[in-house]
Design a protein around this motif. Structure first.
Motif, PDB file in Angstrom:
ATOM      1  N   SER A 118       0.822  -1.199   0.000  1.00 34.33           N
ATOM      2  CA  SER A 118       0.000   0.000   0.000  1.00 34.33           C
ATOM      3  C   SER A 118       0.863   1.259   0.000  1.00 34.33           C
ATOM      4  O   SER A 118       0.513   2.254  -0.613  1.00 34.33           O
ATOM      5  CB  SER A 118      -0.909  -0.056   1.229  1.00 34.33           C
ATOM      6  N   LEU A 119       1.999   1.209   0.700  1.00 35.85           N
ATOM      7  CA  LEU A 119       2.788   2.427   0.896  1.00 35.85           C
ATOM      8  C   LEU A 119       3.897   2.604  -0.143  1.00 35.85           C
ATOM      9  O   LEU A 119       4.321   3.734  -0.414  1.00 35.85           O
ATOM     10  CB  LEU A 119       3.388   2.404   2.307  1.00 35.85           C
ATOM     11  N   ALA A 120       4.358   1.494  -0.719  1.00 41.91           N
ATOM     12  CA  ALA A 120       5.557   1.568  -1.557  1.00 41.91           C
ATOM     13  C   ALA A 120       5.401   2.562  -2.710  1.00 41.91           C
ATOM     14  O   ALA A 120       6.274   3.404  -2.919  1.00 41.91           O
ATOM     15  CB  ALA A 120       5.907   0.191  -2.087  1.00 41.91           C
ATOM     16  N   ASP A 121       4.272   2.507  -3.412  1.00 41.23           N
ATOM     17  CA  ASP A 121       4.137   3.366  -4.587  1.00 41.23           C
ATOM     18  C   ASP A 121       4.087   4.845  -4.244  1.00 41.23           C
ATOM     19  O   ASP A 121       4.843   5.625  -4.814  1.00 41.23           O
ATOM     20  CB  ASP A 121       2.916   2.945  -5.410  1.00 41.23           C
ATOM     21  N   PRO A 122       3.224   5.263  -3.326  1.00 39.48           N
ATOM     22  CA  PRO A 122       3.247   6.691  -2.987  1.00 39.48           C
ATOM     23  C   PRO A 122       4.606   7.129  -2.440  1.00 39.48           C
ATOM     24  O   PRO A 122       5.065   8.239  -2.734  1.00 39.48           O
ATOM     25  CB  PRO A 122       2.160   6.834  -1.912  1.00 39.48           C
ATOM     26  N   TYR A 123       5.235   6.250  -1.675  1.00 38.70           N
ATOM     27  CA  TYR A 123       6.504   6.629  -1.067  1.00 38.70           C
ATOM     28  C   TYR A 123       7.566   6.819  -2.137  1.00 38.70           C
ATOM     29  O   TYR A 123       8.344   7.755  -2.115  1.00 38.70           O
ATOM     30  CB  TYR A 123       6.947   5.553  -0.075  1.00 38.70           C
ATOM     31  N   ARG A 124       7.587   5.899  -3.108  1.00 39.91           N
ATOM     32  CA  ARG A 124       8.624   5.960  -4.128  1.00 39.91           C
ATOM     33  C   ARG A 124       8.358   7.075  -5.128  1.00 39.91           C
ATOM     34  O   ARG A 124       9.282   7.590  -5.739  1.00 39.91           O
ATOM     35  CB  ARG A 124       8.695   4.634  -4.872  1.00 39.91           C
ATOM     36  N   SER A 125       7.083   7.417  -5.311  1.00 43.02           N
ATOM     37  CA  SER A 125       6.816   8.427  -6.332  1.00 43.02           C
ATOM     38  C   SER A 125       6.811   9.838  -5.739  1.00 43.02           C
ATOM     39  O   SER A 125       6.569  10.802  -6.441  1.00 43.02           O
ATOM     40  CB  SER A 125       5.491   8.135  -7.032  1.00 43.02           C
ATOM     41  N   TRP A 126       7.088   9.948  -4.457  1.00 43.06           N
ATOM     42  CA  TRP A 126       7.183  11.271  -3.831  1.00 43.06           C
ATOM     43  C   TRP A 126       8.352  12.023  -4.472  1.00 43.06           C
ATOM     44  O   TRP A 126       9.426  11.467  -4.713  1.00 43.06           O
ATOM     45  CB  TRP A 126       7.423  11.099  -2.329  1.00 43.06           C
ATOM     46  N   ASP A 127       8.138  13.299  -4.759  1.00 44.38           N
ATOM     47  CA  ASP A 127       9.127  14.095  -5.482  1.00 44.38           C
ATOM     48  C   ASP A 127      10.350  14.350  -4.592  1.00 44.38           C
ATOM     49  O   ASP A 127      10.280  15.116  -3.631  1.00 44.38           O
ATOM     50  CB  ASP A 127       8.474  15.425  -5.891  1.00 44.38           C
ATOM     51  N   VAL A 128      11.492  13.728  -4.955  1.00 45.48           N
ATOM     52  CA  VAL A 128      12.671  13.834  -4.077  1.00 45.48           C
ATOM     53  C   VAL A 128      13.257  15.246  -4.091  1.00 45.48           C
ATOM     54  O   VAL A 128      14.075  15.573  -3.245  1.00 45.48           O
ATOM     55  CB  VAL A 128      13.789  12.853  -4.474  1.00 45.48           C
ATOM     56  N   ARG A 129      12.821  16.066  -5.049  1.00 40.81           N
ATOM     57  CA  ARG A 129      13.367  17.419  -5.047  1.00 40.81           C
ATOM     58  C   ARG A 129      12.925  18.191  -3.805  1.00 40.81           C
ATOM     59  O   ARG A 129      13.597  19.105  -3.364  1.00 40.81           O
ATOM     60  CB  ARG A 129      12.955  18.151  -6.324  1.00 40.81           C
ATOM     61  N   PHE A 130      11.777  17.803  -3.221  1.00 39.36           N
ATOM     62  CA  PHE A 130      11.385  18.410  -1.942  1.00 39.36           C
ATOM     63  C   PHE A 130      12.461  18.131  -0.895  1.00 39.36           C
ATOM     64  O   PHE A 130      12.849  19.002  -0.124  1.00 39.36           O
ATOM     65  CB  PHE A 130      10.046  17.844  -1.464  1.00 39.36           C
ATOM     66  N   ALA A 131      12.922  16.874  -0.883  1.00 37.42           N
ATOM     67  CA  ALA A 131      13.947  16.509   0.093  1.00 37.42           C
ATOM     68  C   ALA A 131      15.233  17.282  -0.172  1.00 37.42           C
ATOM     69  O   ALA A 131      15.871  17.793   0.749  1.00 37.42           O
ATOM     70  CB  ALA A 131      14.212  15.013   0.034  1.00 37.42           C
ATOM     71  N   ARG A 132      15.600  17.381  -1.457  1.00 39.48           N
ATOM     72  CA  ARG A 132      16.841  18.090  -1.776  1.00 39.48           C
ATOM     73  C   ARG A 132      16.738  19.550  -1.385  1.00 39.48           C
ATOM     74  O   ARG A 132      17.650  20.109  -0.793  1.00 39.48           O
ATOM     75  CB  ARG A 132      17.106  17.991  -3.280  1.00 39.48           C
ATOM     76  N   THR A 133      15.602  20.144  -1.702  1.00 40.80           N
ATOM     77  CA  THR A 133      15.408  21.543  -1.338  1.00 40.80           C
ATOM     78  C   THR A 133      15.547  21.715   0.167  1.00 40.80           C
ATOM     79  O   THR A 133      16.247  22.610   0.644  1.00 40.80           O
ATOM     80  CB  THR A 133      14.006  21.995  -1.778  1.00 40.80           C
ATOM     81  N   ALA A 134      14.892  20.827   0.914  1.00 41.01           N
ATOM     82  CA  ALA A 134      14.922  20.953   2.369  1.00 41.01           C
ATOM     83  C   ALA A 134      16.333  20.775   2.892  1.00 41.01           C
ATOM     84  O   ALA A 134      16.779  21.514   3.778  1.00 41.01           O
ATOM     85  CB  ALA A 134      13.976  19.919   2.992  1.00 41.01           C
ATOM     86  N   LEU A 135      17.056  19.778   2.349  1.00 40.49           N
ATOM     87  CA  LEU A 135      18.437  19.552   2.784  1.00 40.49           C
ATOM     88  C   LEU A 135      19.268  20.807   2.524  1.00 40.49           C
ATOM     89  O   LEU A 135      20.049  21.242   3.375  1.00 40.49           O
ATOM     90  CB  LEU A 135      19.047  18.372   2.028  1.00 40.49           C
ATOM     91  N   CYS A 136      19.095  21.401   1.332  1.00 45.39           N
ATOM     92  CA  CYS A 136      19.887  22.558   0.968  1.00 45.39           C
ATOM     93  C   CYS A 136      19.481  23.787   1.765  1.00 45.39           C
ATOM     94  O   CYS A 136      20.215  24.758   1.831  1.00 45.39           O
ATOM     95  CB  CYS A 136      19.778  22.840  -0.527  1.00 45.39           C
ATOM     96  N   LEU A 137      18.283  23.715   2.394  1.00 46.38           N
ATOM     97  CA  LEU A 137      17.909  24.804   3.299  1.00 46.38           C
ATOM     98  C   LEU A 137      18.493  24.566   4.682  1.00 46.38           C
ATOM     99  O   LEU A 137      18.211  25.303   5.619  1.00 46.38           O
ATOM    100  CB  LEU A 137      16.381  24.918   3.391  1.00 46.38           C
ATOM    101  N   GLY A 138      19.259  23.493   4.816  1.00 44.83           N
ATOM    102  CA  GLY A 138      19.961  23.262   6.073  1.00 44.83           C
ATOM    103  C   GLY A 138      19.281  22.288   7.010  1.00 44.83           C
ATOM    104  O   GLY A 138      19.664  22.160   8.167  1.00 44.83           O
ATOM    105  N   ALA A 139      18.239  21.564   6.533  1.00 47.13           N
ATOM    106  CA  ALA A 139      17.552  20.624   7.414  1.00 47.13           C
ATOM    107  C   ALA A 139      18.272  19.279   7.403  1.00 47.13           C
ATOM    108  O   ALA A 139      18.722  18.823   6.349  1.00 47.13           O
ATOM    109  CB  ALA A 139      16.109  20.436   6.960  1.00 47.13           C
TER     110      ALA A 139
END
Lengths: 573, 219, 400
Positions: free
Chosen positions: A453-474
């Motif tokens: 149930s979770l694999a597809d939504p989890y994998r298709s989540w846009d990783v650029r959100f994560a990159r943006t957040a990391l680059c904002l220092g999180a």
């Protein structure tokens, strides 16, 4: 000194142990259980005086009268159920994907999925029997019957009612899987492209979209197939008895007063495992055949612009499946408040709250047990799945795609083939009969479904959100908890609800791991179904449906409330 | 005070094919260097490498210096190299103000200072009072500006722009491009812009590097 | 008859011998040890009235003796047998999970044969002396297997037939007449599918009437089994085509068969409880036109028991519960058709006047035959016949 300790407790490092922990929890007991079944199958079970390996159990097994029919029933039930359910879902999706009808079907999905198999079977049986609800609605004014006619409509020797009962329950499940796959492949645009070449909408979907989603729904299809071949509880309610499918026959042997049957039963359990593998092999062969014919069909370029009749048939078939479940639920709900409901009354003649009130303390205690087990199993499974998926996104090379197969092991190995062996293991570890053992038993089946149930939504989540957040220092942890999980909250809660529903529905694992001491709504419903008083069955079946339904309501309501002012996180379907 | 973004001998390869071949580059504070190239030429890989989010499937070497510090071995969150994508990527579960607060360094721990910085940031881009708004209710241009303020508030040592204007319509692009470059100059941030639009490179008015021609592919 | 008496005597001797060897146990010491224990009572849970009765007994034992009772509701008694077996397999000889089982017949025979039961213990129970061992010999011989104090009697059962007077004017009084009635009313009769015990009992009842020498059934089945069973098959061959669903489907057990009667699908149903019809009418499961009849030649009767597995954790608590279940108070409540309607195992003439009055005061129930009209009680055949019957039935009717 402090540094290594902190290091070991660092979440990123702990994450590494998730796949190992998952596999140990999941596969260890199944393998041990299989061994515990395999030894008696070859005559070894010292407690019963079997101290030497022999082939006698197999000789006895194959000398069983009616065994060939039992085997044939198991195979046909599994194969026909799967083919029929898949055909309905695929034709419906082909005909109606992207329309209001499709979205309407999607909305109905959660409540339908949350109904446990046993509850559907009990309700469906009452719907269909000659003295059942359907006949009562039309008698005597339309049929002329004042006494029910003597037709074999349920538990027919060919197993048709069993197949139908399974199909109506598998249709929503496969529909969910198809929907998830569609979300991955940008189906709308592919179909649009095909339609611009002059293909009818249905043919366009079948030729341009279906070949792309099939690989993604293949494992769920195998799970449905394995379930159909080895189902016990539903077969006990809807299946034929002269003779029964192999799984039910095995259950009778495992429960036979003559303990010597334990050997034959164990051999039969291995045979059951073999049947599942055989059914999958047959399916794979059929896949190739269909693929070959399908390619010829695609290459031939037929446009199929007049598909009105098939479109209508597809929506009718799906509607029948959905309505049958809804009516089964309604029938059980009515029985739970009936005092007297005799043929041919279309509705109970006397209503009462006594069925609910007179059993209240017992009822709520059992409901609470069910709830606690399901919540724990679903939470543990959800955490492990999130951990595995998170690790996968961070170190994709660590988890091979092949390992996905391992998650399906509990869904494909027949429960009956390893639960007896696993029970001995639990007793040996003095873990049987406790809530913990039952939670573990449920976890085996909850985990794969939560993952699915979770694999597809989890994998298709846009990783650029994560990159943006990391680059904002999180930090990665902050990214996970402050960005990713909140954005995926709905998917996580739905996965939790799916796990919860799977747990509530478990029958055999509860029975074996709980040493019969742990009662859940499902074990009570099955025990009562042997007793035959529909009013009480109604009470338990209704609660059995209500709990998972509530879980889905919570899964929808919590994000809806939390993000009520965030338009992009509202449900659009 | 302000430091340049320095790339020393940066080399990125995948499956034996070199995408970035031993690149040396210095981006001065307040200037915009443009990297141009076809799709697949390795522009995005270069930015991911600088951020520290490059997939391990790539073989990469070289040093990155930002703010006068060698950040090559640091994880992304410690590098303080900000990035803007073509999508604004505002977190949809947070309000506009919460999005900005997410970017503010934790070292600013006084609640009132934080609110003031956020309010000032919004006012600066003409969005005063938008703090409680749902990002989904903003126009594309407004969202793009919020994204810029968010990355500015995180006080980056360098800024990477990954085709940030490609999804905007011509009119918005015309206003937004100078807006970004003004901010970069005002705050003296060394900036690397990746694009395939020559207009972007012209507007950036800085050095231009072409990728992709190095192993024979057309530039 | 002589042989039967001899068997009785031998059994009694064997039992007494067993008693003599057992450690003399002091009841008050047992009560002392039982206090605070939790007894997991494994009992078939398919009938709500029985579950309610068990819950009542549990409350009584809790307040009087400080013993907690938890019913483990089984779908099939063999589940508990399987669990004890699994524990033996795993080497758990103390601290087992099953403390008391409601059992009889082949389940008892199997557990006894495999040494899964607590040896002789029932003589210690104070209430055991009220058991009607003379008038009800099945309290000493469970399906002809000597009980030897390994299980305490709990209830009596006798085959009766329920019929709906709205559909059947004159009920048939023999198994042959039953077949004739079915032929005249096709589709309105069925029986639970063997190996369900009630279904097997239907076969035994027919066999006793049809067998050339019914006494042969008291002995273990042997070489001549095929010949002894031979008259049964033509009977069933003729009966099945006129059964409910043409004999191509059967209810799984007694309660399902009762539900068919409630659904007006069948008119006659076999039962092992003389007051089942009355209780089911009171409970609105059956219409109030249902009554009970028995056969001219008598019907099979037996006793059901409670037994303690060899490795029971709460052995003393289980004994206290077993004793309470045997008490005149509990037995009278059990026999009350408004509660359960299960006939007692006690001898009324052994009771004190006040206790006897409890039974005399019980209502009979609208559809229950008075004791003098229940007819002759026939003994169960030896358990070895059960397997022969079930196997052959399966071969003939459960395979196509």
């Amino acid at each position: 000194m402090a540094a290594p300790v902190r290091d070991a407790l660092n979440p990123a490092r702990m994450l590494r142990f998730f796949p190992a922990a998952t596999l140990v929890f999941l596969l260890g007991p199944i393998l041990a259980g299989l061994l515990g079944t395999a030894l008696p199958a070859f005559g070894f079970l010292p407690a019963l005086g079997g101290e030497q390996l022999s082939l006698r159990p197999w000789e006895q097994l194959f000398a069983t009268p009616g065994l060939a029919t039992s085997i044939r029933l198991s195979l046909t039930t599994g194969l026909i159920t799967t083919a029929l359910a898949l055909a309905i879902v695929v034709l419906f999706a082909a005909a109606w994907h992207g329309t209001a009808v499709f979205r309407w079907a999607q909305r109905l999905l959660s409540p339908l999925l949350s109904v446990p198999h046993v509850a559907v079977a009990l309700g469906f049986a009452f719907l269909l029997i000659p003295s059942g609800w359907l006949m009562r609605m039309f008698s005597p004014w339309a049929t002329g019957y004042t006494r029910p006619p003597d037709y074999v409509l349920v538990q027919d020797p060919a197993g048709i009612s069993l197949i139908l009962g399974l199909v109506i329950k598998e249709v929503p499940y496969l529909f969910l899987m198809v929907m998830a796959a569609l979300a991955q492949v940008d189906a709308e645009r592919y179909r649009t492209v095909a339609r611009t070449f002059g293909y009818g909408p249905m043919v366009a979907w079948l030729k341009a979209v279906f070949p792309r989603i099939y690989p993604q729904i293949r494992l769920p299809i195998f799970a449905v197939l394995a379930y159909g071949v080895s189902v016990v509880d539903v077969a006990m309610i809807l299946g034929p008895t002269v003779p029964p499918p192999l799984s039910v026959q095995l259950m009778q042997w495992f429960n036979d007063a003559d303990l010597a049957y334990r050997f034959v039963a164990s051999a039969g359990a291995l045979l059951q495992f073999g049947l599942v593998i055989g059914a999958i092999a047959i399916w794979c062969f059929a896949e190739r055949l269909v693929a070959y014919v399908g390619r010829r069909w695609i290459d031939a370029g037929s446009r199929g612009r007049s598909d009105g009749a098939i479109r209508a048939a597809a929506v009718i078939a799906l509607a029948i499946a959905f309505i049958a479940i809804l009516f089964s639920m309604a029938a059980m709900a009515l029985w739970s408040v009936a005092e007297r409901w005799r043929f041919p009354d279309a509705m109970p003649s006397v209503l009462t709250a006594a069925n609910w009130l007179e059993r209240t303390p017992d009822l709520w205690a059992i409901a609470l047990t069910t709830l606690v087990i399901a919540v724990i199993a679903a939470i543990v499974a959800t955490i492990l799945v999130v951990g595995n998926l998170e690790l996968e996104t961070r170190r994709p090379e660590k988890i091979a795609q092949r390992s996905l197969w391992l998650l399906y092991v509990p869904l494909i190995v027949p429960q009956i083939a390893f639960l007896f062996g696993a029970q001995i293991l639990l007793v040996w570890a003095s873990l049987d009969g406790g809530l913990l053992a039952v939670v573990w038993g449920h976890f085996l089946f909850v985990l794969p479904y939560v993952f699915l149930s979770l694999a597809d939504p989890y994998r298709s989540w846009d990783v650029r959100f994560a990159r943006t957040a990391l680059c904002l220092g999180a930090s990665p942890r902050r990214v996970l908890f402050a960005v990713k999980l909140p954005m995926l909250l709905r998917a996580v809660l739905v996965a939790f609800a799916v796990g919860f529903a799977v747990s509530v529905a478990q029958y055999l694992p509860t029975l074996f791991a709980g040493a019969g001491r742990v009662s859940t709504l499902t074990t009570e419903a099955v025990a009562l179904s042997a007793g035959g008083d529909r009013r009480l069955i109604g009470v338990y079946a209704f609660l059995q449906m209500a709990l998972p339904f509530l879980a889905f309501v919570v899964a929808a309501a919590v994000p809806a409330w939390m993000f009520r002012r965030r338009r992009d996180l509202q449900v659009t379907t | 005070m302000a430091h340049a973004l320095e790339l020393h001998d940066v080399h990125i390869a995948v499956g034996g094919r070199a995408l970035i071949d031993h690149l040396d580059l210095v981006v001065s504070p307040g200037t915009v260097t443009t990297v141009m190239g076809e799709s697949g030429a390795g522009k995005s890989s270069l930015l991911a490498f600088l951020c520290g989010t490059l997939s391990p499937a790539f073989a990469a070497s070289g040093r990155v210096v930002a703010g006068g510090v060698d950040v090559s071995a640091d994880p992304p969150e410690r590098r303080r190299i900000g990035i803007l994508f073509q999508d604004d990527l505002l977190f949809p579960h947070m309000s506009v103000g919460q999005n900005l607060a997410f970017g503010l360094p934790r070292s600013i721990d006084d609640w009132r200072t934080r609110s003031r910085l956020i309010a000032d940031g919004l006012a600066e881009v003409g969005l005063a009072g938008f703090g409680d708004r749902d990002p989904a209710t903003l126009s594309g241009g407004q969202r793009a500006r919020v994204a810029v303020i968010r990355v500015m508030l995180s006080q980056p040592r360098a800024l990477l722009l990954d085709e940030p204007f490609s999804k905007l319509d011509a009119a918005t692009k015309g206003r937004f491009r100078p807006f970004v470059f003004d901010h970069v100059r005002k705050r003296s941030i060394p900036t690397l812009l990746v694009t395939h639009d020559p207009q972007d490179a012209l507007a950036a008015a800085g050095p231009v590097i072409h990728l992709g021609s190095i192993d024979g592919a057309p530039a | 008859m002589v042989r039967r008496t001899l068997a009785l005597a031998l059994g009694a001797v064997a039992w007494l011998a067993g008693t003599a060897h057992a450690q003399p146990e002091n009841w008050s010491a047992i009560l002392e040890k039982a206090r605070g224990q939790t007894v997991f009572f494994n009992a078939w849970g398919g009938d709500d009235r029985i579950n309610t009765y068990v819950a009542w007994a549990g409350e009584q034992v809790k307040t009087r003796f400080g013993v907690t009772v938890q019913q483990v509701k089984l779908t099939d008694t063999a589940e508990a047998v399987a669990r004890v077996l699994a524990e033996k397999s795993a080497g758990r000889s103390v601290g087992g999970s099953v403390d008391l089982i409601w059992i009889n017949g082949e389940n008892f025979a199997a557990m006894k044969r495999n040494g899964l039961l607590q040896p002789s213990w029932t003589h210690v129970l104070p209430n055991y002396r009220f058991v009607d061992t003379e008038g009800k010999p099945t309290t000493l011989f469970d399906f002809t297997i000597p009980v030897e104090g390994q299980e305490a009697p709990w209830g009596m059962a006798q085959v009766v037939f329920m019929y709906d007077t709205a559909q059947v004017r004159e009920p048939p009084r023999t198994m042959v007449a039953l077949s004739a009635w079915a032929k005249a009313n096709p589709g309105r009769l069925t029986y639970p599918q063997p190996p369900n015990f009630l279904g097997t009992t239907f076969l035994k009842q027919a066999l006793i009437e049809l067998a050339v020498d019914p006494k042969r059934l008291a002995e273990p089945a042997g070489e001549d089994a095929e010949k002894v069973l031979a008259p049964l098959w033509p009977y069933l061959d003729q009966l099945h085509p006129v059964l409910w669903r043409g004999g191509r489907a059967f209810p799984a057990n007694g309660p399902q068969q009762r539900r068919l009667m409630g659904d007006n699908e069948v008119d006659i149903a076999i039962s092992f409880n003389p007051s089942e019809a009355s209780s089911a009418i009171a409970n609105k499961e059956l219409p109030d036109t249902v009554r009970t009849f028995v056969l001219e030649g008598g019907t099979i009767g037996n006793t059901s028991f409670v037994a303690i597995p060899f490795n029971a954790k709460a052995r003393e608590g289980a004994m206290v519960l077993a004793d309470f279940l045997l008490s005149p108070e509990a037995q009278a409540r059990k026999q009350d058709p408004r509660v359960w309607g299960g006939p007692t195992v006690l001898a009324l003439d052994k009771l004190m006047a006040a206790d006897r009055q409890r039974f005399v005061d019980l209502p009979l129930g609208v559809a229950t035959l008075p004791p003098d009209r229940l007819g002759r009680v026939l003994p169960e055949p030896h358990p070895t016949w059960v397997e022969r019957l079930e196997k052959e039935w399966q071969r003939r009717y459960a395979t196509r």
